[in-house]
Design a protein around this motif. Structure first.
Motif, short mmCIF file in Angstrom:
data_model
loop_
_atom_site.label_atom_id
_atom_site.label_comp_id
_atom_site.label_asym_id
_atom_site.label_seq_id
_atom_site.Cartn_x
_atom_site.Cartn_y
_atom_site.Cartn_z
N UNK A 57 76.97 25.00 73.47
CA UNK A 57 77.86 23.96 72.92
C UNK A 57 77.82 22.68 73.75
N UNK A 58 77.45 22.80 75.03
CA UNK A 58 77.47 21.64 75.91
C UNK A 58 76.26 20.73 75.74
N UNK A 59 75.20 21.21 75.11
CA UNK A 59 73.94 20.46 75.06
C UNK A 59 74.10 19.05 74.51
N UNK A 60 74.68 18.85 73.32
CA UNK A 60 74.79 17.48 72.82
C UNK A 60 75.66 16.59 73.69
N UNK A 61 76.68 17.16 74.33
CA UNK A 61 77.54 16.36 75.21
C UNK A 61 76.80 15.95 76.47
N UNK A 62 76.00 16.86 77.02
CA UNK A 62 75.24 16.53 78.21
C UNK A 62 74.22 15.43 77.90
N UNK A 63 73.60 15.53 76.73
CA UNK A 63 72.63 14.51 76.33
C UNK A 63 73.30 13.15 76.18
N UNK A 64 74.49 13.14 75.59
CA UNK A 64 75.21 11.87 75.43
C UNK A 64 75.62 11.31 76.77
N UNK A 65 76.07 12.17 77.68
CA UNK A 65 76.48 11.71 79.00
C UNK A 65 75.32 11.04 79.73
N UNK A 66 74.13 11.64 79.63
CA UNK A 66 72.95 11.07 80.28
C UNK A 66 72.58 9.73 79.64
N UNK A 67 72.68 9.66 78.32
CA UNK A 67 72.32 8.42 77.64
C UNK A 67 73.23 7.26 78.02
N UNK A 68 74.52 7.55 78.22
CA UNK A 68 75.46 6.46 78.47
C UNK A 68 75.64 6.13 79.94
N UNK A 69 75.09 6.93 80.84
CA UNK A 69 75.24 6.69 82.28
C UNK A 69 73.85 6.56 82.90
N UNK A 70 73.34 5.34 83.03
CA UNK A 70 71.96 5.15 83.51
C UNK A 70 71.75 5.50 84.98
N UNK A 71 72.82 5.76 85.73
CA UNK A 71 72.68 6.12 87.14
C UNK A 71 72.93 7.61 87.39
N UNK A 72 72.95 8.40 86.35
CA UNK A 72 73.25 9.83 86.49
C UNK A 72 71.98 10.66 86.63
N UNK A 73 71.97 11.52 87.64
CA UNK A 73 70.94 12.57 87.77
C UNK A 73 71.58 13.88 87.30
N UNK A 74 70.98 14.52 86.31
CA UNK A 74 71.46 15.82 85.85
C UNK A 74 70.47 16.89 86.29
N UNK A 75 70.91 17.75 87.19
CA UNK A 75 70.06 18.81 87.71
C UNK A 75 70.36 20.10 86.95
N UNK A 76 69.31 20.69 86.39
CA UNK A 76 69.45 21.95 85.68
C UNK A 76 69.21 23.12 86.62
N UNK A 77 70.20 24.03 86.68
CA UNK A 77 70.05 25.25 87.45
C UNK A 77 70.09 26.42 86.48
N UNK A 78 68.93 26.98 86.23
CA UNK A 78 68.82 28.15 85.37
C UNK A 78 69.43 29.33 86.12
N UNK A 79 70.46 29.92 85.52
CA UNK A 79 71.21 31.02 86.17
C UNK A 79 71.39 32.14 85.15
N UNK A 80 70.40 33.01 85.02
CA UNK A 80 70.42 34.03 83.96
C UNK A 80 71.34 35.20 84.29
N UNK A 81 72.62 35.00 84.05
CA UNK A 81 73.62 36.01 84.40
C UNK A 81 73.85 37.04 83.30
N UNK A 82 73.21 36.82 82.12
CA UNK A 82 73.42 37.74 81.00
C UNK A 82 72.30 38.75 80.84
N UNK A 83 71.60 39.06 81.92
CA UNK A 83 70.67 40.17 81.89
C UNK A 83 69.20 39.80 81.74
N UNK A 84 68.40 40.85 81.44
CA UNK A 84 66.94 40.71 81.44
C UNK A 84 66.43 39.71 80.41
N UNK A 85 67.04 39.68 79.22
CA UNK A 85 66.60 38.72 78.20
C UNK A 85 66.79 37.29 78.69
#
Length: 209
Positions: free
Chosen positions: A70-98
């Motif tokens: 659900x956060x994806x479109x909001x994160x994209x909008x935040x990045x578009x409107x804030x030209x000085x923002x670095x968004x770091x993605x941390x993949x954290x697979x807490x829901x198992x092997x899949x």
């Protein structure tokens, strides 16, 4: 949403005060600089937005977390409107092997220059991210499946995921999504204004103009 907020304080943080820059040592619960470097400057972590921006927002997420999706479109909008923002993605697979398979595939796609295409597709897909669905989507976005599977076995995806779990444990993160900016963590789904406010507080905390 104060119940979701956590200021980054720990025994390690307290012990590290002596080696913090003066400006950081004056804050109530400053993040140690070595922790901030691991969190914000990990070379295996994908960065969206301005790589040289003046503030970093880190997001811990899982492809099978409905709130992360659900956060994806909001994160994209935040990045578009804030030209000085670095968004770091941390993949954290807490829901198992899949989820771990999806995270490794996503990180391995960096080698083919298609991380953002695969990431967006996995976050907007119907159903669970698992081996069959991940590889189907990987092919759809133009990835070479054989190369992707080979790159998944390389050191970088494993290093990134291991670091995510170490960071999550060290900082006492409660689950996904978790957002970190400045010295503050917020857990759970947020709206756009809450995200803006978190980034603004981060800038204020770090003295960024």
């Amino acid at each position: 949403m104060l119940t979701r907020r956590l200021i980054l304080a720990s025994a390690g943080a307290t012990a590290a005060l002596g080696v913090l820059p003066a400006a950081a040592a004056e804050r109530d619960n400053p993040m140690p600089e070595d922790l901030r470097k691991s969190l914000e400057r990990d070379p295996t972590a994908p960065v969206l937005g301005n790589g040289d921006g003046n503030i970093t927002l880190s997001e811990f997420f899982d492809y099978n977390c409905q709130y992360c999706r659900k956060m994806v479109p909001l994160m994209s909008q935040l990045v578009r409107e804030d030209p000085q923002l670095r968004l770091v993605h941390r993949e954290w697979p807490v829901f198992g092997a899949d989820s771990e398979f999806a995270a490794k595939a996503s990180l391995a796609s960096l080698k083919q220059g298609k991380y953002w295409q695969l990431h967006a597709a996995l976050m907007t897909m119907e159903g669970r991210a698992e081996e069959a669905s991940v590889m189907r989507i990987a092919r759809q976005v133009g990835l070479d499946e054989a190369r992707l599977r080979e790159d998944m076995q390389g050191p970088d995806p494993e290093r990134h995921i291991t670091m995510s779990f170490l960071l999550g444990d060290h900082m006492g993160l409660r689950g996904t999504p978790s957002f970190i900016c400045g010295d503050e963590v917020v857990f759970g789904e947020m709206d756009l204004q809450e995200l803006r406010d978190l980034v603004a507080r981060g800038r204020q905390t770090l003295g960024v103009v």
